[in-house]
Design an enzyme around this catalytic site. Structure first.
Site, short mmCIF file in Angstrom:
data_model
loop_
_atom_site.label_atom_id
_atom_site.label_comp_id
_atom_site.label_asym_id
_atom_site.label_seq_id
_atom_site.Cartn_x
_atom_site.Cartn_y
_atom_site.Cartn_z
N ARG A 33 0.85 -1.20 0.00
CA ARG A 33 0.00 0.00 0.00
C ARG A 33 0.87 1.23 0.00
O ARG A 33 1.08 1.85 1.05
CB ARG A 33 -0.91 0.00 1.23
CG ARG A 33 -1.86 -1.18 1.26
CD ARG A 33 -2.67 -1.14 2.54
NE ARG A 33 -3.66 -2.22 2.56
CZ ARG A 33 -4.54 -2.38 3.53
NH1 ARG A 33 -4.54 -1.55 4.56
NH2 ARG A 33 -5.41 -3.36 3.49
N ASP A 80 2.16 4.93 -0.09
CA ASP A 80 1.55 6.19 0.36
C ASP A 80 1.48 7.21 -0.76
O ASP A 80 2.07 7.03 -1.83
CB ASP A 80 2.39 6.79 1.51
CG ASP A 80 2.23 6.01 2.80
OD1 ASP A 80 1.14 5.50 3.06
OD2 ASP A 80 3.23 5.92 3.55
N TYR A 102 12.55 -1.97 -1.90
CA TYR A 102 12.32 -0.54 -2.08
C TYR A 102 13.64 0.16 -2.38
O TYR A 102 14.71 -0.31 -1.96
CB TYR A 102 11.74 0.09 -0.80
CG TYR A 102 10.30 -0.26 -0.53
CD1 TYR A 102 9.28 0.51 -1.07
CD2 TYR A 102 9.96 -1.36 0.26
CE1 TYR A 102 7.94 0.20 -0.83
CE2 TYR A 102 8.63 -1.67 0.51
CZ TYR A 102 7.62 -0.89 -0.04
OH TYR A 102 6.31 -1.19 0.20
N ARG A 118 11.00 5.02 5.13
CA ARG A 118 11.23 6.46 5.19
C ARG A 118 11.84 6.88 6.54
O ARG A 118 12.64 7.82 6.59
CB ARG A 118 9.93 7.21 4.92
CG ARG A 118 9.49 7.06 3.45
CD ARG A 118 8.02 7.39 3.24
NE ARG A 118 7.70 8.72 3.72
CZ ARG A 118 6.45 9.20 3.84
NH1 ARG A 118 5.43 8.44 3.50
NH2 ARG A 118 6.25 10.41 4.27
#
Lengths: 252, 252
Positions: A50, A52, A110, A198
């Site tokens: 999911r 952002d 990522y 992050r």
């Protein structure tokens, strides 16, 4: 009824994120609209991650079932004809009816991009975090490696998250200096908490500035305290690069 | 009065081009507005290359004079504070009063980006020409080399152009396959006619598709006939990469 998995790339700049929201355009919403037009009935799509608002994907995976049976290459063309150019279906394949892009995912990768120069490159403005000031890239690389292994990442989780466990296994966590002004952080793990990548990046940048030491990562993980970690790096530097499955290759 | 040269990068997507037009935002127009605010009087800026609408720049050079004397690093910050993020001043320097970014330019380098895969990459949609179908990259590379040298490029000039001479010297003309789906064409010359690089690229792609032979470039140049050349490749794949000067280095 046929089940499919598709690999998508998207520029997340103008979206509220992967997931449908009360207001604003989502990638899931646009994909489901394209699927509904194709199958002439409502279709629900499940995404592996999911992402952002503002987060991008080079290889997101989504699964869904259709009443009609469609050849994979026809499905790719039909969906791309209905989706905006910022979302592209890279490939499609038929999958077993039990396949679920989210729960069957074994690992995700990522990449986070940091642009480190005084003046921002205009072509990076939506695709990298602009960090000015000299960064100690060696210390950041040392710190990045300390995330590898199985740990409780509660300190790197968005405040207010509630998940069964905040333990995750990070297979690889590396910093790559691609150019003098471009730093890439690449991480692969069996799963990620909300804002985890992050927050790891925000912490690595504090290490880059010398505000904390590389070996403080170990204590920080042990603390399980979000307030001890660095700030959450901005969404627009983050890219979902790949999702891995046991039997099904996510590669096009 | 002090004279300055600045190096600019810009994303040309939303502009009518470098040059001021009757309607629409131009890079020159926004730079001149920022300079006027700074110098509290109208300022005229001269660009090295008049990039068309949609064409990008990594290193455009512009020259202008200001009533007030400003340190180069202060000028960079002051202009960037007034310009939108899609236009960035990379560097500035004081230059002799006689310096003219356009007429003193000795050479310019351009890069043209071709994305060659069935499905377009969403991140390339404003920065590469999407060409589907198999391209003979070796033949294109062979053809690209044939542009090198001093030639009359009338066949590669936009229809209706009137210039004193259509002879130009191409120092280097090379094709680089950066990735399986990304082809870069890089060309350096003492000057370029209107649409010249884009027409060269349109012709190279026809060679890539086998519609003409690599050695047809020689005849095509000799013909001086625009109708014999290939189509004009789209503007959004083109980047102004560098401008060279005799005494003044354009590099930041």
């Amino acid at each position: 009824v046929s089940a499919y998995a598709v690999v998508l790339a998207y520029d997340g700049t103008d979206f509220v994120g992967w997931q449908r929201q009360a207001a604003g355009a989502s990638i899931q919403g646009l994909l489901e609209e394209a699927l509904a037009a194709l199958d002439e009935r409502p279709v629900k799509a499940t995404g592996a991650g999911r992402t952002d608002a503002g987060v991008h994907a080079l290889q997101q995976v989504a699964s869904f079932t259709l009443e009609r049976s469609i050849a994979a290459d026809v499905l790719v063309r039909a969906l791309n004809a209905r989706l905006p150019p910022v979302i592209r279906i890279r490939s499609a394949r038929e999958v077993p009816a039990t396949f679920n892009a989210r729960f069957d995912a074994r690992a995700k990768s990522y990449r986070y991009r940091i642009f480190n120069d005084l003046v921002m490159c205009p072509f990076e403005r939506h695709y990298a975090w602009h960090v000015t000031g000299r960064l100690d890239v060696a210390a950041m690389g040392d710190a990045a490696r300390r995330f590898e292994g199985r740990h409780d990442f509660a300190a790197f989780q968005a405040a207010g998250s509630s998940v069964a466990t905040s333990e995750r296994t990070i297979r690889s966590s590396r910093l790559v200096s691609e150019a003098p002004d471009l730093i890439l952080y690449e991480v692969t793990g069996d799963g990620f908490l909300r804002h985890m990548v992050r927050t790891m990046v925000g912490t690595l940048v504090e290490i880059g500035f010398g505000r904390r030491n590389a070996d403080s990562i170990d204590e920080l993980i042990a603390s399980r305290d979000r307030s001890q970690a660095g700030p959450t790096a901005p969404a627009h530097g983050l890219f979902l690069m790949a999702v891995e499955y046991d039997a099904l290759a996510a590669e096009p």
